[in-house]
Design an enzyme around this catalytic site. Structure first.
Site, PDB file in Angstrom:
ATOM      1  N   HIS A   1      71.938 119.264  89.707  1.00 60.29           N
ATOM      2  CA  HIS A   1      73.029 119.183  88.724  1.00 60.29           C
ATOM      3  C   HIS A   1      72.515 119.688  87.368  1.00 60.29           C
ATOM      4  CE1 HIS A   1      76.029 117.568  86.001  1.00 60.29           C
ATOM      5  NE2 HIS A   1      76.841 117.570  87.038  1.00 60.29           N
TER       6      HIS A   1
ATOM      7  N   GLU B   1      79.375 124.957  88.668  1.00 61.54           N
ATOM      8  CA  GLU B   1      79.785 124.177  87.495  1.00 61.54           C
ATOM      9  C   GLU B   1      79.294 124.886  86.229  1.00 61.54           C
ATOM     10  OE1 GLU B   1      80.443 119.745  88.483  1.00 61.54           O
ATOM     11  OE2 GLU B   1      78.307 119.999  88.170  1.00 61.54           O
TER      12      GLU B   1
HETATM   13  P1  13P Z   1      83.455 116.500  84.264  1.00 62.27           P
HETATM   14  O1  13P Z   1      84.458 116.532  85.384  1.00 62.27           O
HETATM   15  O2  13P Z   1      83.401 115.204  83.533  1.00 62.27           O
HETATM   16  O3  13P Z   1      83.584 117.714  83.392  1.00 62.27           O
HETATM   17  O4  13P Z   1      82.005 116.626  84.970  1.00 62.27           O
HETATM   18  C1  13P Z   1      81.784 117.636  85.875  1.00 62.27           C
HETATM   19  C2  13P Z   1      80.493 117.377  86.535  1.00 62.27           C
HETATM   20  O5  13P Z   1      79.442 117.486  85.942  1.00 62.27           O
HETATM   21  C3  13P Z   1      80.516 116.949  87.940  1.00 62.27           C
HETATM   22  O6  13P Z   1      79.249 117.023  88.497  1.00 62.27           O
END
Ligand code: 13P
Length: 245
Positions: free
Chosen positions: A96, A166
């Site tokens: 992550h 992400e």
């Molecule tokens: P948010 O949905 O709070 O933007 O976070 C995304 C995330 O990091 C999921 O791993």
């Protein structure tokens, strides 16, 4: 193919709160829910046991947000995949951006964790994504491909893997990537994974996913589900997103 709705609770929720979430979630979902969806929960480790008990005999899958590359030994303070498995974990979040940013996790280390998961039949959910600076420099695809290639070196391409795109600048900011941005990156990631010979993979989008943008995002080609942070903390907002299908 079923869409995946994955909740990353980050550093939130006590065991009691996790138990209450599980009860409420299961009370509000029926068997039909899982006909076209998979639900993943990544709790903080202290609440993994509560999640395991809460979702026992349900179709909800769960696992840790990060693990060490070794499963036991003199590694004070670390998390073990074996211990997570002993609590019933079937999935594991890896790489992550908050791990990369705050805990200096780099791609070679992340690669070891993916390999470890595969060797013990835990489904790795590998996170990749560019920073704002990298996007502004037009390096989005270069960065994502580099992350993929290094993190997936030596990985068995026949085994299932999930990759979550992400963009770092969209995480927790309320600034969701535009549909065109998601469309472009997911199309390229799909091509890349195929060219790397992966046969069984899903691509998730993560970053400020909410009920009001989920319907548009899920209809984009090669968006196979979401990795959700803030909006996964409440059953109602998580289910609102899951019900975009
Ligand atoms: P948010 O949905 O709070 O933007 O976070 C995304 C995330 O990091 C999921 O791993």
């Amino acid at each position: 193919m079923k869409k995946i709705f994955a909740a990353n609770w980050k550093l939130n929720k006590t065991p009691d709160q996790a138990t209450a979430f599980a009860q409420d979630f299961l009370a509000k979902t029926s068997g039909n829910f899982f006909e076209n969806k998979e639900a993943f929960i990544f709790p903080q480790n202290f609440s993994l046991d509560a999640v395991s008990r809460g979702f026992k005999s349900s179709k909800v899958q769960f696992g840790p947000q990060q693990i060490h590359t070794e499963t036991k030994g003199a590694f004070t303070g670390e998390n073990s995949l074996d211990l997570a498995k002993s609590l019933g974990s079937q999935i594991c979040l890896i790489g992550h951006s908050e791990r990369r940013q705050f805990f200096a996790e780099a791609n070679p280390l992340i690669n070891k964790k993916v390999l470890l998961c595969q060797s013990t039949d835990v489904l790795p959910v590998l996170c990749i994504g560019e920073s704002l600076e990298q996007r502004q420099k037009n390096e989005t695809l270069k960065v994502c491909f580099e992350q993929l290639e290094t993190a997936l070196a030596g990985v068995d391409t026949a085994k299932r893997i999930v990759v979550a795109y992400e963009p770092v600048w969209a995480i927790g900011t309320g600034q969701v990537a535009t549909l065109d941005q998601v469309k472009e990156v997911h199309a390229e990631l799909y091509k890349k994974m195929t060219s790397l010979n992966f046969k069984n993979f899903q691509l998730l989008y993560g970053g400020s996913v909410k009920a009001d943008n989920a319907k548009d995002l899920i209809s984009i080609a090669h968006v196979d589900g979401f990795l959700i942070g803030g909006a996964s903390l409440e059953v109602a907002s998580f289910l609102d997103i899951c019900n975009c299908l």
